[in-house]
Motif scaffolding. Structure first.
Motif, short mmCIF file in Angstrom:
data_model
loop_
_atom_site.label_atom_id
_atom_site.label_comp_id
_atom_site.label_asym_id
_atom_site.label_seq_id
_atom_site.Cartn_x
_atom_site.Cartn_y
_atom_site.Cartn_z
N ARG A 319 -58.04 42.54 42.39
CA ARG A 319 -58.59 41.68 43.57
C ARG A 319 -58.75 42.29 44.93
O ARG A 319 -58.61 41.61 45.89
N LYS A 320 -59.05 43.70 44.73
CA LYS A 320 -59.28 44.37 46.36
C LYS A 320 -60.47 43.79 46.86
O LYS A 320 -60.34 43.63 48.06
N TYR A 321 -61.38 43.23 46.22
CA TYR A 321 -62.55 42.56 46.81
C TYR A 321 -62.14 41.26 47.37
O TYR A 321 -62.66 41.21 48.78
N ASP A 322 -61.42 40.54 46.81
CA ASP A 322 -60.96 39.26 47.36
C ASP A 322 -60.06 39.78 48.80
O ASP A 322 -60.27 38.78 49.77
N LEU A 323 -59.44 40.73 48.67
CA LEU A 323 -58.56 41.01 49.78
C LEU A 323 -59.59 41.75 50.92
O LEU A 323 -59.41 41.18 52.23
N ALA A 324 -60.75 42.24 50.72
CA ALA A 324 -61.78 42.78 51.45
C ALA A 324 -62.39 41.53 52.33
O ALA A 324 -62.78 41.47 53.39
N ILE A 325 -62.81 40.63 51.46
CA ILE A 325 -63.32 39.32 51.90
C ILE A 325 -62.22 38.46 52.78
O ILE A 325 -62.65 38.28 54.16
N LEU A 326 -60.80 38.57 52.41
CA LEU A 326 -59.94 38.02 53.52
C LEU A 326 -60.07 38.77 54.95
O LEU A 326 -59.95 38.01 55.99
N ALA A 328 -62.46 40.50 55.96
CA ALA A 328 -63.87 40.03 56.50
C ALA A 328 -63.90 38.79 57.31
O ALA A 328 -64.43 38.58 58.26
N ILE A 329 -63.16 37.61 56.89
CA ILE A 329 -63.06 36.41 57.62
C ILE A 329 -62.05 36.31 58.65
O ILE A 329 -61.57 35.28 59.02
N GLY A 330 -61.41 37.39 59.01
CA GLY A 330 -60.47 37.40 60.00
C GLY A 330 -58.80 37.77 59.58
O GLY A 330 -58.01 37.72 60.68
N ALA A 331 -58.61 37.97 58.37
CA ALA A 331 -57.09 38.23 57.95
C ALA A 331 -56.80 39.63 58.53
O ALA A 331 -57.83 40.55 58.53
N SER A 332 -55.75 39.93 59.04
CA SER A 332 -55.25 40.99 59.56
C SER A 332 -54.51 41.96 58.27
O SER A 332 -54.37 41.40 57.54
N ARG A 333 -54.42 43.20 59.02
CA ARG A 333 -53.75 43.90 57.43
C ARG A 333 -52.34 43.57 57.58
O ARG A 333 -51.66 43.58 56.23
N VAL A 334 -51.69 43.21 58.51
CA VAL A 334 -50.03 42.52 58.39
C VAL A 334 -50.08 41.49 57.43
O VAL A 334 -49.26 41.09 56.59
N GLN A 335 -51.32 40.48 57.45
CA GLN A 335 -51.29 39.14 56.72
C GLN A 335 -51.55 39.58 55.27
O GLN A 335 -50.95 38.92 54.36
N LEU A 336 -52.26 40.70 55.13
CA LEU A 336 -52.28 40.94 53.53
C LEU A 336 -50.90 41.48 53.10
O LEU A 336 -50.69 41.26 51.91
N VAL A 337 -50.18 42.37 53.89
CA VAL A 337 -49.11 42.83 53.41
C VAL A 337 -48.00 41.62 53.30
O VAL A 337 -47.39 41.73 52.28
N LEU A 338 -48.17 40.68 54.20
CA LEU A 338 -47.13 39.45 53.84
C LEU A 338 -47.41 38.71 52.71
O LEU A 338 -46.85 38.07 52.07
N LEU A 339 -48.74 38.78 52.43
CA LEU A 339 -49.21 37.94 51.20
C LEU A 339 -48.69 38.61 49.75
O LEU A 339 -48.28 38.04 48.92
N ILE A 340 -48.66 40.15 49.98
CA ILE A 340 -47.93 40.69 48.72
C ILE A 340 -46.57 40.42 48.52
O ILE A 340 -46.13 40.21 47.60
#
Length: 421
Positions: A319-326, A328-340
């Protein structure tokens, strides 16, 4: 952006993988939960049952067996001791008090203990109904006994020979219930208490009518202190040599702890054992098995942690593509880390909750299969503060398992992933 809701969606997208990881973690934590519950309750119960007892005296044999039989009533006695030696010991200046015990009978697996009123007083026992015994063949039921067999004041029953269920009954004599003790959470709950004379007369070869007079003569001595209850003058003239099973001793002063056990073990045919010393040895021996089980639980938890890591890392690649979309729509790197990290923490929290419930449920099943004995008195649905550390430990496993996948998510390149698509 609701990260918690999004994490939950990702977890439920692969229910089999998520369920397997949760179950594996729960099994390891369930083992630890059972060990924590049993160890805590066993130690507290053993210490509570032995409170106020400095020394146990009985026939020579295994000291641990003597303690288990005389204090906790979960083993066979080592034998009997003579009344003559017991009387000599009662006059020793180092002895503050002696509580006599005569064992040998049971009713439906519950042990009938011949003793005096000092024994329930040792545990500050309170009566729920009736009174303490005054005559031979009058008995007082522990709370658990009364609950299991459904007897109350005024009921009668016939005891069986031996300390385990299934032996022949003593049809000649009937015990009469004169009192029921309040629940106390100690060994008294599982016992049927009566006078020492009741046990003696039950095992006499005489017919009941032949010692009926003796029963009346002893009625005033049946519940009083050891010195009066077992003195030779308190028995009928035709009485034969009597025996006791164990003596529970309280020291008069600290010097008794040094001198009295050595005096008994070397100068008499009896054996003296210290409850505190023998139980310390027992817990030390049990500690080896507990450590092995704890080690097994840690291995299972480690494997589940590895499984969570693999699941998160594999899922991340897909789901790296999904993360890239997130991104692109404004999610920060920190938010992706928190998601995992949220996925790992949610997985392990579910495993911890299920593991603790499984542990309590398994202990409840064990207790339901044991109607008598120490295990039956355990409380399976008591939640200890130590169980909070189990949850913390599980969450730590989730965090550790999520570190590498979270770093990979942090390094997600929007341009690279969208170009691949």
């Amino acid at each position: 952006m609701n990260l918690v809701k999004l994490s939950w969606k990702y977890l439920t997208f692969r229910p089999l993988s998520t369920g397997l990881n949760v179950l594996l973690l729960a099994l390891g934590l369930a083992i630890i939960t059972v060990l924590v519950l049993m160890q805590d309750q066993f130690e507290k119960k053993m210490n509570r049952d032995a409170a106020g007892i400095d020394l146990v005296v009985g026939a020579k044999g295994s000291p641990l067996q003597l303690i288990l039989a005389g204090v906790y009533h979960i083993d066979f006695p080592t034998g009997n001791i003579s009344m003559e030696e017991a009387q000599k010991l009662s006059g020793n200046r180092l002895v503050k008090n002696i509580i006599p015990m005569a064992l040998g009978d049971n009713y439906q697996g519950f042990r009938i203990v011949g003793t005096n009123h000092d024994y329930p007083a040792l545990y500050d026992a309170q009566l729920q109904d009736g009174k303490l015994w005054e005559k031979p063949f009058e008995v007082v039921l522990g709370a658990e006994v009364a609950k299991k067999i459904g007897y109350k004041k005024g009921d009668e029953f016939v005891g069986s020979h031996g300390i385990s269920e299934g032996s022949h009954e003593h049809d000649e004599n009937k015990f009469k219930v004169v009192g029921v003790l309040e629940p106390a959470g100690n060994v008294l709950d599982r016992l049927i208490l009566t006078s020492v004379e009741s046990i003696w007369f039950t095992h006499d070869d005489e017919e009941p009518e032949e010692h009926a007079d003796a029963t009346e003569d002893h009625s005033e001595h049946s519940g009083i202190g050891f010195q009066e209850s077992v003195a030779a003058k308190g028995f009928p003239a035709s009485d034969q040599a009597r025996e006791l099973t164990t003596l529970l001793i309280q020291y008069r002063n600290p010097m008794a702890a040094i001198q009295l056990p050595r005096l008994i073990n070397s100068g008499t045919s009896m054996q003296a054992a210290s409850p505190s010393f023998e139980m310390a040895r027992l817990f030390e021996l049990l500690g080896v098995g507990i450590t092995l089980l704890q080690g097994l639980a840690v291995v299972i938890i480690g494997i589940s942690g590895l499984g969570i890591f693999i699941a998160l890392y594999t899922s991340l690649k897909e789901r790296k593509y999904d993360l890239a979309i997130l991104r692109a729509i404004g999610a920060s790197r920190v938010q992706l880390v928190l998601l995992i990290f949220l996925e790992g923490i949610m997985l392990t929290f579910m495993g911890a909750a299920l593991g603790i419930l499984l542990g309590h449920g398994f202990l409840s099943l064990i207790i339901s299969q044991s109607e008598q004995g120490v295990v039956s008195s355990l409380q399976p649905w008591i939640f200890l503060k130590e169980e909070l550390w189990i949850v913390v430990y599980a969450l730590a496993v989730g965090v550790l398992s999520s570190i590498i996948p979270a770093l990979a998510a942090y390094q997600t390149s929007i341009a690279k992933q969208l170009t691949k698509a």
